[in-house]
Scaffold this motif. Structure first.
Motif, short mmCIF file in Angstrom:
data_model
loop_
_atom_site.label_atom_id
_atom_site.label_comp_id
_atom_site.label_asym_id
_atom_site.label_seq_id
_atom_site.Cartn_x
_atom_site.Cartn_y
_atom_site.Cartn_z
N LYS A 297 0.70 -1.08 -0.01
CA LYS A 297 0.00 -0.02 -0.02
C LYS A 297 0.81 1.37 0.05
N ARG A 298 1.89 1.42 1.08
CA ARG A 298 2.77 2.32 0.99
C ARG A 298 4.12 1.99 0.76
N PRO A 299 4.86 1.59 -0.42
CA PRO A 299 5.86 0.97 -0.47
C PRO A 299 7.09 1.69 -0.06
N GLN A 300 7.08 3.16 -0.26
CA GLN A 300 8.36 3.90 0.16
C GLN A 300 8.41 3.98 1.68
N GLU A 301 7.28 3.96 2.59
CA GLU A 301 7.08 3.82 3.94
C GLU A 301 7.62 2.45 4.48
N PHE A 302 7.23 1.49 3.58
CA PHE A 302 7.67 0.22 4.04
C PHE A 302 8.80 -0.14 3.99
N LEU A 303 9.51 0.34 2.76
CA LEU A 303 11.03 0.20 2.76
C LEU A 303 11.90 0.96 3.71
N GLN A 304 11.39 2.34 4.27
CA GLN A 304 12.03 3.06 5.08
C GLN A 304 12.16 2.08 6.50
N SER A 305 11.12 1.45 6.78
CA SER A 305 10.97 0.72 7.85
C SER A 305 11.69 -0.82 7.99
N PHE A 306 11.42 -1.39 6.72
CA PHE A 306 11.87 -2.68 6.61
C PHE A 306 12.97 -2.94 5.54
N GLY A 307 13.46 -1.89 5.00
CA GLY A 307 14.42 -2.07 3.97
C GLY A 307 15.62 -2.64 4.31
N ASP A 308 16.59 -2.30 5.61
CA ASP A 308 17.54 -3.12 5.89
C ASP A 308 17.20 -4.58 5.99
N TYR A 309 15.96 -4.87 6.71
CA TYR A 309 15.83 -6.18 7.01
C TYR A 309 15.76 -6.95 5.67
N VAL A 310 14.87 -6.51 4.75
CA VAL A 310 14.59 -7.19 3.47
C VAL A 310 15.88 -7.45 2.77
N LEU A 311 16.80 -6.32 2.77
CA LEU A 311 18.10 -6.49 2.17
C LEU A 311 18.86 -7.74 2.73
N ARG A 312 18.91 -7.80 4.07
CA ARG A 312 19.95 -9.11 4.46
C ARG A 312 19.13 -10.48 4.06
N ILE A 313 17.79 -10.39 4.04
CA ILE A 313 17.10 -11.76 3.78
C ILE A 313 17.44 -11.97 2.13
N LEU A 314 17.33 -11.01 1.43
CA LEU A 314 17.97 -11.19 0.08
C LEU A 314 19.46 -11.73 -0.12
N LEU A 315 20.17 -10.96 0.59
CA LEU A 315 21.63 -11.40 0.67
C LEU A 315 21.81 -12.74 0.93
N MET A 316 21.01 -13.28 1.95
CA MET A 316 20.84 -14.51 2.56
C MET A 316 20.57 -15.51 1.28
N ILE A 317 19.64 -15.09 0.67
CA ILE A 317 18.82 -16.07 -0.46
C ILE A 317 19.98 -16.03 -1.73
N LYS A 318 20.48 -15.05 -2.00
CA LYS A 318 21.55 -15.00 -3.06
C LYS A 318 22.68 -15.83 -2.81
N ARG A 319 23.17 -15.74 -1.64
CA ARG A 319 24.59 -16.32 -1.33
C ARG A 319 24.30 -17.80 -0.64
N GLY A 320 23.34 -17.96 0.05
CA GLY A 320 23.01 -19.09 0.76
C GLY A 320 23.17 -19.17 2.08
N TYR A 321 22.59 -19.86 3.10
CA TYR A 321 23.23 -20.03 4.46
C TYR A 321 22.78 -21.30 4.78
N SER A 322 23.54 -21.91 5.74
CA SER A 322 23.04 -23.06 6.67
C SER A 322 23.56 -23.27 7.84
N ASP A 323 22.81 -23.73 8.89
CA ASP A 323 23.35 -24.30 10.26
C ASP A 323 22.68 -25.41 10.70
#
Length: 996
Positions: A297-323
């Motif tokens: 609904k409000r993409p720019q407001e969403f990205l201001q609040s959760f952009g850093d978090y989404v970025l970290r998830i995307l980097l994990m998906i691109k590179r992969g991670y397991s524990d």
């Protein structure tokens, strides 16, 4: 160095010692305005201890190198600072003396001949006065290399440590790495080569450089671990922790046109691996949910609040991670798209488009807002709920992304696709459970993992429990009992349901029959109740309890009492938890009464913010051993249950308390209790809990002091011993003029005199015993206590079963009260303390027979006569009696010599033995008979078919020999009896005993 002269107790002094433990001096600490913690500047330490290398902390049993503090951004403070300790720091020096410097320098600094020939000045310096300086430079290099190695070793193993711990090590590693590089450069400029553990400075920098280049990889793993492994304790998040945003279309995307930057949000299944996953037939990795995603609904407001978090998830998906918990497959494997065909994403996401979409979003987010360091990388419950507010949910859909709420055996909650959420569930049993619940007017929601049902009979409840066990699936339960279940059955029922529960249980149908002591005893912390103390349950909500149309919801650390809500709001209450915790911290720091008023106002604002209607009370239960009840209508604290020394001053002095609960073991009646009564003039009720048998004796002190207060008096005594489960021993109320005790309530009581009345009967006439279950009274009795017990026995006869008669502190008035007690009670255990009489009181020998004759012998099962004056007391016992149920008789003399019993006492013993056929135990301790034939009479009177134990005891070796004749008599009559003799040197009791 001299210690500071400032003796201000608020100034914290840090101690320092040598590696051998010898004191070196002290320094004053400073207070950090940002954190409130004390610290010492590193430059001050260096000035105080010339040549220092580092500090060691031995408070954990081994040496830990002390590093520099970092701020909230994860950067070192400037100037550098060290956190202070309660214990002394050990100072480790690295500088060396001039002679050692010269020897070490000549041995370890190898002059580059070619450099020396080119620059004789450097050679002269090495050979001259700068030998010491270069030696110290080499020592500094050695220390820096050692410190860097120490930090990198800890960094390598800290990938699973808390984020702030890892960043603390990273900041220090950067500092010491750069410092080491500077020292190496100084050596190079001096034309010298240093050997550290056989390595020159080039090799040193290569080794440390290799470690430094591994830090980004360690940092990545720490970020990933923090995001996937760290969750707030308690209830689950409102959504999956894993979600990403991707461009709606790359074809219409224009980097220079913001209006073309349209995104959709996609949830991921957060399935985690288990040890027994080898038997499963489907992959166990994380993947995109089988859902077309949501518009924002409000993409720019969403990205201001959760952009850093989404970025970290995307980097994990691109590179992969397991524990050991999660496996997130790298993007180039395309496993992230498991079970997601073209029909799901409408050909928008596939093997060809997924990588460009991810790369575009990563680049966009990195440009939009560079990644910021934060201590909380994971998704809090509050933020999790906020994510849903940005979703454009189509009609008929929900905001769960086709994911199912799943609770594992470890009670950790996750959101998974249907295949992963139900892979451990018995589908046949789940279908049977659905059918049973629906047939009883209930509801099952497998996506939210909630179940509601009404159980009308024991048979229904038994069948329900069996189905739950077979299903192997955890729900949040709402259970209503529509029959009058017994307390033992309700206990087993809720324990069994709780073992199969997720985190929440809502119960309707708890009644006074099931929970007779519940609200009075457990209103502050229901999780201590034996019925509802289910491991893992985080929220318990009781409907229509403690009164109809009321509801009490209990979290682990607080509870809220309100009107009965038309629909359950348990999942909505999750976000209330963090706000209440902040208010609890405020109360814990309360120093004055006004601090409590502020907290009460904050509570009212908080419950209104979360839209909890008509809240009447909020109870805070703290880990410090005290809890408080806030009346939101009055805006103040009205109840306190506490250990006096654990409670904040502001709460104790609030002046608004109406109910006070204290623990006797921590209470000084003469000071603390009366001070609390004086401050809190509105006090109406006191709950006293104890772990001993002397509760009634403390009641005397409480009642006497209450006469000095203008407050009404209502007293609840709780037995907290392990085998009693918090039984209510007594509930008392002072009865004054105009007092109405109907319905277990008490109105205002007129002010009493400063001292209790001298006439104890008049004083106790003002006491009403609303409840009384005190079945055990020990010595000694006072006149006042005897009058209290007399009144209780009149109102609740047959309660007292064990009584110790000790008249040493009783007057004639007290003896009369004891007569009444013995006459009205049906005692089973009677212990008579045969103390010497006061020669100044000739009436005592005349009164004792009247007291003894008041005993109701028909119920006595055990009789103990002990003391210095047994024979005299037996002679006073003139009334013939018959004790048909007597099982145990014990005659126990006290003192350093044997007490001689007359033939009258022997006849007393014989009469008791002859007139009962059930005696199983006979104990004679520290007594002697006048004639051996008296022993024979006692032995002959024993019925071998009923007597199980016969013991003879003495207090020393000499006296032990005098009772062995009696033991031989017994052995001759019962040759098969087991005989055990304990000599004075073998046992501190110096006893001889014979037992069948």
């Amino acid at each position: 160095m001299r210690p500071p002269e400032d003796t201000n107790p608020s100034v914290i002094i840090q101690k320092f010692q040598s590696e051998d433990g010898e004191p070196l001096g002290t320094l004053r600490t400073l207070i950090c305005e940002e954190t409130g913690e004390s610290y010492i500047l590193w430059k001050d330490i260096q000035e105080a201890f010339m040549g220092i290398g580092h500090l060691d902390d031995w408070s954990h049993g081994s040496a830990r190198r002390v590093l520099f503090l970092v701020d909230k951004a994860g950067e070192l403070y400037h100037p550098l600072r060290i956190k202070s300790l309660h214990n002394a720091f050990s100072v480790v020096f690295v500088n060396i003396c001039e002679q050692q410097a010269e020897e070490t320098c000549r041995a370890q600094l190898e002059i580059d001949e070619s450099s020396s020939q080119k620059n004789s000045i450097n050679h002269d310096k090495i050979q001259g006065k700068d030998i010491k300086a270069n030696g110290e430079l080499m020592s500094s290099l050695n220390h820096l290399f050692d410190t860097c190695t120490y930090i990198y070793e800890h960094l390598k193993s800290a990938t699973t440590a808390p984020r702030e711990t890892f960043q603390y090590l990273v900041a220090n590693s950067r500092y010491f790495y750069s410092t080491l590089a500077e020292e190496v450069e100084r050596l190079d400029q001096a034309g010298a080569k240093a050997k550290v553990n056989g390595k020159d400075q080039t090799q040193i920098m290569e080794e440390i450089g290799d470690l430094e280049r591994q830090v980004p990889d360690w940092d990545y793993r720490n970020i990933c671990h923090t995001m996937v492994a760290v969750k707030e304790t308690g209830l689950s998040n409102a959504t999956s922790n894993f979600f990403i945003v991707l461009p709606l279309s790359l074809d219409s995307w224009d980097d220079h046109e913001p209006s073309s930057h349209q995104f959709r949000l996609y949830f991921l299944c957060e399935n985690c691996t288990r040890g027994d996953d080898a038997a499963l037939t489907i992959p166990q990795h994380v993947h995109l949910s089988n859902h077309p995603g949501y518009g924002l609904k409000r993409p720019q407001e969403f990205l201001q609040s959760f952009g850093d978090y989404v970025l970290r998830i995307l980097l994990m998906i691109k590179r992969g991670y397991s524990d050991n918990l999660y496996e997130i497959p790298p993007l180039d494997t395309f496993n992230i798209l498991w079970r997601n065909g073209p029909n799901v994403f409408r050909n928008h996401i596939n093997n060809d488009t997924i990588e460009p979409l991810v790369n575009k979003t990563i680049a966009y987010l990195q440009e939009l807002s560079p990644p910021k360091w934060t201590r909380q990388l994971w998704l809090s419950r509050t933020k999790s709920a906020a994510v849903k507010t940005f979703l454009d949910v189509p009609e008929g859909d929900n905001a769960d992304g086709n994911l199912y709420r799943y609770t594992g055996d470890d009670l950790m909650v996750s959101w998974r696709c249907e295949a992963h959420a139900h892979q451990y569930v018995d589908q046949k049993s789940l279908a049977a459970l659905r059918k049973f619940v629906h047939s009883h007017g209930g509801h099952v929601d497998t996506q939210q993992a909630t179940l509601s049902i009404e159980l009308a009979t024991i048979a229904d409840a038994d069948q329900f429990q069996a189905l739950l066990s077979d299903t192997k699936h955890r729900f949040d339960y709402s259970v209503k009992l529509s029959w009058r279940a017994t307390r033992p059955y309700a206990k087993d029922l809720f324990l069994n349901i709780g073992k199969k529960s997720s985190r929440v249980m809502e119960i309707d149908g708890i009644t006074p029959d099931i929970h007779p002591l519940g609200y009075d005893q457990y209103r502050n912390n229901l999780f201590r109740d034996e019925i509802l103390s289910v491991t893992g349950i985080y929220v318990i909500s009781l409907l229509n309890y403690p009164r109809p149309q009321q509801q009490t919801t209990h979290f682990w650390n607080f509870s809220i009492q309100s009107v009965l809500l038309p629909t359950p709001l348990l999942h909505g209450w999750v976000h209330l938890d963090s706000d209440i915790n902040e208010i609890e911290e405020l109360v814990c720091k309360a120093q004055v009464a006004s601090d409590c008023d502020i907290a009460a106002n904050e509570l009212k604002v908080t419950v209104e913010k979360h839209r909890v209607p008509e809240v009447t009370a909020v109870t805070l239960f703290t880990v410090y051993g005290w809890n408080t009840v806030f009346d939101l209508e009055k805006g103040s604290i009205v109840e306190l249950q506490s250990k006096v020394d654990a409670c904040p001053k502001g709460v104790l002095s609030s002046g608004s308390l109406r109910t006070l609960g204290l623990h006797l073991s921590d209470l000084n009646f003469d000071q603390e209790f009366f001070r609390l009564v004086q401050i809190n003039t509105k006090l109406q009720e006191v709950n006293i809990s104890h772990h001993q048998n002397d509760i009634l004796h403390n009641t005397e002190h409480i009642i006497k002091m209450w006469h000095m207060s203008a407050s009404p008096f209502r007293l609840l005594l709780l037995d907290r011993r392990q085998d009693t489960q918090g039984q209510v021993v007594a509930e008392l109320a002072i009865r004054g003029e105009g007092v109405n005790l109907s319905g277990n309530s008490i109105r205002d009581v007129p002010r009493r005199d400063s001292n209790p009345p001298s006439d104890h009967q008049e004083a106790t006439a003002n006491i009403a015993f609303l409840q009384w279950s005190c079945d055990e009274i020990g010595p000694p009795l006072s006149d006042y206590l005897a009058s209290i017990l007399d009144m209780a026995t009149q109102q609740h006869p047959s309660t007292l079963t064990l009584f110790t008669l000790d008249v040493s502190q009783l007057s004639q008035e007290g003896l009369s009260a004891v007569q009444n007690i013995l006459r009205q009670s049906q005692l089973e255990f009677l212990h008579v303390v045969c103390a010497p009489f006061d020669p100044c009181d000739p009436s005592r020998p005349l009164s004792i027979p009247q007291v003894l004759d008041s005993v109701q012998w028909s119920t006595i099962k055990s009789l103990v006569l002990s003391g210095h004056n047994i024979d005299v007391w037996i002679k006073l016992w003139t009334c013939p009696f018959f004790a048909p149920q007597l099982l145990c008789l014990q005659i126990q003399g006290t003192g350093s010599s044997l007490q001689e019993l007359s033939q009258l006492s022997v006849r007393f013993i014989l009469r008791l033995i002859y007139l009962t056929s059930t005696m199983t135990e006979l104990h004679l301790a520290n007594v002697q008979l006048q004639d051996k034939r008296d022993w024979e009479l006692i032995v002959d009177s024993v019925d071998p078919l009923s007597l199980k134990t016969f013991s003879l005891c003495a207090v020393n070796q000499r006296q032990l020999m005098s009772v062995t004749d009696a033991a031989k008599l017994f052995d001759e009559k019962f040759p098969s009896a087991e005989k055990k003799t304990i000599s004075g040197t073998e046992n501190k009791d110096r006893s001889c005993s014979v037992a069948v």
